[in-house]
Design an enzyme around this catalytic site. Sequence first.
Site, short mmCIF file in Angstrom:
data_model
loop_
_atom_site.label_atom_id
_atom_site.label_comp_id
_atom_site.label_asym_id
_atom_site.label_seq_id
_atom_site.Cartn_x
_atom_site.Cartn_y
_atom_site.Cartn_z
N HIS A 84 -21.98 -1.07 -10.06
CA HIS A 84 -20.66 -0.46 -10.23
C HIS A 84 -20.86 1.03 -10.58
O HIS A 84 -21.12 1.36 -11.73
CB HIS A 84 -19.90 -1.15 -11.36
CG HIS A 84 -18.45 -0.81 -11.44
ND1 HIS A 84 -17.50 -1.47 -10.70
CD2 HIS A 84 -17.77 0.12 -12.15
CE1 HIS A 84 -16.32 -0.97 -10.96
NE2 HIS A 84 -16.45 -0.01 -11.83
N SER B 277 -13.50 1.49 -8.25
CA SER B 277 -13.24 0.96 -9.58
C SER B 277 -11.72 0.88 -9.82
O SER B 277 -11.00 0.33 -9.00
CB SER B 277 -13.95 1.82 -10.63
OG SER B 277 -13.94 1.19 -11.90
N ASP C 207 -22.83 -6.04 -9.64
CA ASP C 207 -21.73 -5.50 -10.43
C ASP C 207 -21.04 -6.63 -11.19
O ASP C 207 -20.45 -7.53 -10.57
CB ASP C 207 -20.73 -4.79 -9.51
CG ASP C 207 -19.51 -4.25 -10.24
OD1 ASP C 207 -19.52 -4.22 -11.49
OD2 ASP C 207 -18.55 -3.84 -9.56
#
Length: 465
Positions: free
Chosen positions: A442, A180, A389
């Site tokens: 994610h 991330s 994601d």
Amino acid sequence: MELLWSSMKALLVLSTLLFSSSAYTSNVVKILPGFDGPLPFHLETGYIAVEEDNDVQLFYYFIKSDRSPKEDPLIVWITGGPYCSSFTALAFEIGPLRFDVKEYKGELPTLVAHPYSWTKVSNALFIDTPVWTGFSYSKSSTNKADGDIISSKRVSTFVKKWLEENPKFKTNPLYIGGDSYSGKVVPVITHELMKDIEDGRAKHLNLKGYVAGNPLTSVKIDFNAIFPYAHRMGFISDELYKSAKKRCRGQYLEPMNAQCVEDVKAMEILISGIDARNILEKKCVDDYYDFQNHATHRRSLVMDSQMIFSPPPSNLTLDCRSYRFMLSYFWANNEIVREALHVKKGTIKEWIRCNKQPNYVSDIPSSLPFHFDITTRGYRALMYSGDHDMTIPYLGTQEAIKSLNFPVIDQWRPFTIDGQVAGFTISYANNLTFALVKGGGHTSPEMRPKECHAMFERWISFKPL
């Protein structure tokens, strides 16, 4: 390349200020509250001071490889956010523990072993960074200045100090990893360590490369990919997307005219009811802590320093992925747990999985120059995304990689596990591999642990995915 050299100059200036004699504490943890019996793996926790005056104390969890700690690689892992505790990676993504997800009734949440931990094949060093993330703290200030450059420098200092204190791991292949937001700083940390090796300041490092999962590379590239991704998934009509593409010219972050603003707002409404972390999952409150803040139901402290918690909100149910995040909040704020982890008393009043700090400076707008410089010098890189994601869509990551202009050496193809397609991969010159995890969100290891474990094990062993 001006961005690269200006950032490097700032890092080199900080180098002389931050690296000093080690202030180091380490404790072996054999039993964790909530886990039934002795831990089936070797866990150490502790702190390393990363400034000259020992002001900033970064907390860490170290887990030895189940296979061969003396020979297996060491991966240093940074969770994103910024300000998300590395316990997130340890307990929800790549570590050897998982929460037993069941209805919370006030008792201590329980933990179970995770069969697809990356520590099956690698030593792992999870660091709470930046300062005031997880159990890391500053002695002098609750508003310690932080940002991409200085936090990256602190982590590189941490790595060098930790290996000096643990010399038996100096020869192990070393990788820096994160996901991330940390996907942006991982190559910066790696680059700093690479320069230290080249300049003779860290000859003991056996640095091999880095791993960046669902990574932020460039805000401009990654977030401008959200609407094209949503259109590709069928969330935005062809007509609206065609209009937005023409009016905005692909720049949705900073609309250039009123017509573009109109289309962007319309697209935002269409995707507002979808969980961006995984487009197939139920949209829930992001975290228990966030709900408490937004609903003004903040828990309080009483005289004996025991936490008082509000009950879970009615819309945070067991089928919400964030329910397990809530369990980690209750677990980490238990005094018995903190004693078992050897957290210094009086340093962190309230553990928050993903802290919100207003003074963090995103002073590296793009990490692509660092990706370029590292890989062209022979270091390895694995970048992966999940195809579900929408937070940092794979389309943006692919565009970022293509901007490096590396030749393709292994064309786009599926990789399989147990005879089933687990994802797709492509390899580029300069030891750069990209993988798209089928069903991954994610972050991908959290949602596709078996597939991501196989991906990592093959890559770390220099095998084709």
